[in-house]
Design a protein around this motif. Structure first.
Motif, PDB file in Angstrom:
ATOM      1  N   SER A   1       0.815  -1.212   0.000  1.00  0.00           N
ATOM      2  CA  SER A   1       0.000   0.000   0.000  1.00  0.00           C
ATOM      3  C   SER A   1       0.849   1.262   0.000  1.00  0.00           C
ATOM      4  CB  SER A   1      -0.928   0.013   1.220  1.00  0.00           C
ATOM      5  OG  SER A   1      -1.808  -1.101   1.188  1.00  0.00           O
ATOM      6  N   ILE A   2       2.086   1.171   0.485  1.00  0.00           N
ATOM      7  CA  ILE A   2       2.949   2.352   0.513  1.00  0.00           C
ATOM      8  C   ILE A   2       4.014   2.298  -0.573  1.00  0.00           C
ATOM      9  CG2 ILE A   2       2.582   2.718   2.976  1.00  0.00           C
ATOM     10  CD1 ILE A   2       5.346   1.518   3.472  1.00  0.00           C
TER      11      ILE A   2
ATOM     12  N   TYR B   1      -8.284  16.406   0.979  1.00  0.00           N
ATOM     13  CA  TYR B   1      -8.553  15.804   2.281  1.00  0.00           C
ATOM     14  C   TYR B   1      -9.549  14.650   2.205  1.00  0.00           C
ATOM     15  CZ  TYR B   1      -6.065  19.740   4.363  1.00  0.00           C
ATOM     16  OH  TYR B   1      -5.111  20.649   4.701  1.00  0.00           O
ATOM     17  N   SER B   2     -10.658  14.837   1.508  1.00  0.00           N
ATOM     18  CA  SER B   2     -11.670  13.780   1.457  1.00  0.00           C
ATOM     19  C   SER B   2     -11.144  12.547   0.720  1.00  0.00           C
ATOM     20  CB  SER B   2     -12.939  14.298   0.777  1.00  0.00           C
ATOM     21  OG  SER B   2     -12.668  14.711  -0.553  1.00  0.00           O
ATOM     22  N   ASP B   3     -10.295  12.755  -0.285  1.00  0.00           N
ATOM     23  CA  ASP B   3      -9.719  11.617  -0.997  1.00  0.00           C
ATOM     24  C   ASP B   3      -8.783  10.823  -0.083  1.00  0.00           C
ATOM     25  OD1 ASP B   3     -11.091  12.600  -3.106  1.00  0.00           O
ATOM     26  OD2 ASP B   3      -9.353  12.980  -4.389  1.00  0.00           O
ATOM     27  N   VAL B   4      -8.046  11.518   0.769  1.00  0.00           N
ATOM     28  CA  VAL B   4      -7.135  10.836   1.701  1.00  0.00           C
ATOM     29  C   VAL B   4      -7.911   9.886   2.602  1.00  0.00           C
ATOM     30  CG1 VAL B   4      -5.560  11.153   3.648  1.00  0.00           C
ATOM     31  CG2 VAL B   4      -5.415  12.676   1.671  1.00  0.00           C
ATOM     32  N   SER B   5      -8.992  10.378   3.209  1.00  0.00           N
ATOM     33  CA  SER B   5      -9.771   9.526   4.112  1.00  0.00           C
ATOM     34  C   SER B   5     -10.448   8.391   3.357  1.00  0.00           C
ATOM     35  CB  SER B   5     -10.816  10.357   4.854  1.00  0.00           C
ATOM     36  OG  SER B   5     -11.693  10.997   3.938  1.00  0.00           O
ATOM     37  N   ALA B   6     -10.937   8.652   2.144  1.00  0.00           N
ATOM     38  CA  ALA B   6     -11.600   7.602   1.363  1.00  0.00           C
ATOM     39  C   ALA B   6     -10.627   6.477   1.025  1.00  0.00           C
ATOM     40  CB  ALA B   6     -12.192   8.194   0.082  1.00  0.00           C
ATOM     41  N   ILE B   7      -9.420   6.836   0.591  1.00  0.00           N
ATOM     42  CA  ILE B   7      -8.424   5.819   0.236  1.00  0.00           C
ATOM     43  C   ILE B   7      -7.964   5.058   1.473  1.00  0.00           C
ATOM     44  CG2 ILE B   7      -6.116   5.470  -0.702  1.00  0.00           C
ATOM     45  CD1 ILE B   7      -6.622   7.878  -2.528  1.00  0.00           C
ATOM     46  N   LEU B   8      -7.759   5.770   2.575  1.00  0.00           N
ATOM     47  CA  LEU B   8      -7.328   5.106   3.808  1.00  0.00           C
ATOM     48  C   LEU B   8      -8.357   4.084   4.275  1.00  0.00           C
ATOM     49  CD1 LEU B   8      -5.739   8.005   5.910  1.00  0.00           C
ATOM     50  CD2 LEU B   8      -4.575   6.034   4.912  1.00  0.00           C
ATOM     51  N   ILE B   9      -9.627   4.431   4.200  1.00  0.00           N
ATOM     52  CA  ILE B   9     -10.671   3.498   4.631  1.00  0.00           C
ATOM     53  C   ILE B   9     -10.698   2.267   3.736  1.00  0.00           C
ATOM     54  CG2 ILE B   9     -13.175   3.203   4.798  1.00  0.00           C
ATOM     55  CD1 ILE B   9     -13.350   6.026   5.888  1.00  0.00           C
ATOM     56  N   LEU B  10     -10.500   2.451   2.445  1.00  0.00           N
ATOM     57  CA  LEU B  10     -10.450   1.305   1.532  1.00  0.00           C
ATOM     58  C   LEU B  10      -9.282   0.383   1.875  1.00  0.00           C
ATOM     59  CD1 LEU B  10     -11.265   2.879  -1.962  1.00  0.00           C
ATOM     60  CD2 LEU B  10     -12.715   1.376  -0.594  1.00  0.00           C
TER      61      LEU B  10
ATOM     62  N   ILE C   1      -7.708   0.107   4.801  1.00  0.00           N
ATOM     63  CA  ILE C   1      -7.958  -0.528   6.097  1.00  0.00           C
ATOM     64  C   ILE C   1      -8.965  -1.661   5.959  1.00  0.00           C
ATOM     65  CG2 ILE C   1      -8.924  -0.145   8.401  1.00  0.00           C
ATOM     66  CD1 ILE C   1      -7.778   2.713   8.242  1.00  0.00           C
ATOM     67  N   ALA C   2     -10.030  -1.418   5.207  1.00  0.00           N
ATOM     68  CA  ALA C   2     -11.046  -2.458   5.014  1.00  0.00           C
ATOM     69  C   ALA C   2     -10.458  -3.679   4.317  1.00  0.00           C
ATOM     70  CB  ALA C   2     -12.219  -1.903   4.210  1.00  0.00           C
ATOM     71  N   ALA C   3      -9.637  -3.454   3.294  1.00  0.00           N
ATOM     72  CA  ALA C   3      -9.022  -4.579   2.585  1.00  0.00           C
ATOM     73  C   ALA C   3      -8.101  -5.368   3.497  1.00  0.00           C
ATOM     74  CB  ALA C   3      -8.256  -4.065   1.367  1.00  0.00           C
ATOM     75  N   VAL C   4      -7.296  -4.668   4.290  1.00  0.00           N
ATOM     76  CA  VAL C   4      -6.368  -5.351   5.201  1.00  0.00           C
ATOM     77  C   VAL C   4      -7.131  -6.149   6.256  1.00  0.00           C
ATOM     78  CG1 VAL C   4      -4.605  -4.994   6.962  1.00  0.00           C
ATOM     79  CG2 VAL C   4      -4.474  -3.730   4.818  1.00  0.00           C
ATOM     80  N   VAL C   5      -8.219  -5.584   6.781  1.00  0.00           N
ATOM     81  CA  VAL C   5      -9.013  -6.287   7.798  1.00  0.00           C
ATOM     82  C   VAL C   5      -9.621  -7.557   7.219  1.00  0.00           C
ATOM     83  CG1 VAL C   5     -11.107  -6.150   9.188  1.00  0.00           C
ATOM     84  CG2 VAL C   5      -9.483  -4.251   9.197  1.00  0.00           C
ATOM     85  N   VAL C   6     -10.192  -7.464   6.033  1.00  0.00           N
ATOM     86  CA  VAL C   6     -10.809  -8.641   5.409  1.00  0.00           C
ATOM     87  C   VAL C   6      -9.758  -9.719   5.150  1.00  0.00           C
ATOM     88  CG1 VAL C   6     -11.959  -9.490   3.337  1.00  0.00           C
ATOM     89  CG2 VAL C   6     -12.716  -7.359   4.402  1.00  0.00           C
ATOM     90  N   ILE C   7      -8.620  -9.330   4.591  1.00  0.00           N
ATOM     91  CA  ILE C   7      -7.559 -10.302   4.314  1.00  0.00           C
ATOM     92  C   ILE C   7      -7.036 -10.907   5.612  1.00  0.00           C
ATOM     93  CG2 ILE C   7      -5.203 -10.531   3.432  1.00  0.00           C
ATOM     94  CD1 ILE C   7      -5.952  -8.439   1.316  1.00  0.00           C
ATOM     95  N   ASP C   8      -6.908 -10.088   6.644  1.00  0.00           N
ATOM     96  CA  ASP C   8      -6.431 -10.588   7.935  1.00  0.00           C
ATOM     97  C   ASP C   8      -7.395 -11.617   8.504  1.00  0.00           C
ATOM     98  OD1 ASP C   8      -4.696 -10.411  10.383  1.00  0.00           O
ATOM     99  OD2 ASP C   8      -6.574  -9.700  11.246  1.00  0.00           O
TER     100      ASP C   8
END
Length: 294
Positions: free
Chosen positions: A236-237, A259-268, A270-277
């Motif tokens: 991701s980085i 700013y809104s794009d930063v939060s939208a991408i971060l949530i995506l 985080i959600a992907a990492v949580v599901v994979i985890d």
């Protein structure tokens, strides 16, 4: 029926008490020395790292203000419209997120294959030649010591922008990390099947194939899945240095203050990492349980 408690004479009890008190005092001295060394290391690290608690406290509000800035405005009366505006580029971001996951997958796969091939050469119980074993271990150490971003920067210079540098960087670092873990698993196997394979005239490769691999397969798979979780976060980085994936859009949004794009991408992410985890955790537990039943 009462039982009398035997008591040692004072001339025998006194030396025992003295030795006990001396041992307690020695333990306290050791604890004090260890605590002093730890505090000294913390102080030196803070000094060298220029950690200034006063500055941290004085500017802590900026971090909360930034998170407040990237939080979108959502109103219940126009919730769908606000969400649509927030995730205006969702299709593009999902495609980049898929690229990130595929980069992590391919990097984990290639690195896992390299680790699988080298871990047996790095195991002391399988390889008696110290030159081969030390060379394999030092190579794996080099692969996992250099950060992924450094490898990615080198490959971006060599091959240009895109996912390929990210895949290669993750593969090399994964090979070093998994190679060490795989070698430790191999060094803890039951050697009786190995001795049986050697005694029956099997070659070194046959001994590994039939006596070692069946004992370590589930652990290898478990470590590989765990590494895949890590690589999804690392991938991701990778976009920060132009190595493909959703990180490239994330760093662009940060630099341009979207700013809104930063939060939208971060949530995506985080959600992907949580599901994979969650998925890989269940798979690992099933593998460990399957091995325990064998």
């Amino acid at each position: 029926m009462s039982h009398a408690i035997a008591r040692l004479p004072d001339e025998q009890l006194a030396p025992l008490i003295a030795r006990y008190e001396a041992a307690v005092q020695a333990r306290r001295r050791h604890t004090f020395i260890v605590a002093a060394v730890v505090l000294l290391c913390i102080a030196l690290s803070s000094w060298m790292g220029e950690v200034k608690p006063a500055v941290l406290i004085a500017n802590a509000g900026r971090l909360t203000n930034y998170f407040w800035s990237i939080t979108p405005t959502l109103r219940w009366s126009s919730l769908w419209a606000d969400l649509s505006e927030w995730y205006w580029n969702l299709d593009h971001w999902l495609a980049l997120l898929l690229d990130t996951i595929l980069i992590a997958y391919l990097g984990t796969l290639l690195g896992g294959i390299g680790a699988f091939l080298l871990c047996f050469l790095a195991s002391a119980n399988l390889v008696k030649n110290p030159f081969i074993r030390i060379a394999a271990r030092r190579f794996l150490e080099f692969c996992r010591t250099v950060p992924e971003l450094v490898f990615a920067l080198l490959f971006v210079v060599a091959f240009g922008l895109g996912p390929m540098p990210g895949v290669l960087a993750l593969a090399i670092h994964t090979m070093g990390a998994l190679g060490k873990l795989f070698a430790e698993v191999v060094e803890n196997i039951d050697m009786k099947p190995v001795d049986g394979a050697v005694a029956s005239g099997g070659s070194w490769a046959q001994m590994v194939r039939f006596a070692v691999v069946p004992q370590v397969t589930s652990n290898f798979a478990s470590y590989g899945l765990l590494r895949f979780e890590i690589n999804v976060r690392e991938a991701s980085i990778m976009g920060f240095v132009g190595a493909g994936g959703i990180g490239q859009d994330l760093v662009e949004a940060i630099r341009k203050f979207y700013y809104s794009d930063v939060s939208a991408i971060l949530i995506l992410i985080i959600a992907a990492v949580v599901v994979i985890d969650l998925v890989t955790e269940q798979v690992r537990h099933r593998l460990i349980g399957w091995e325990a039943r064998q």
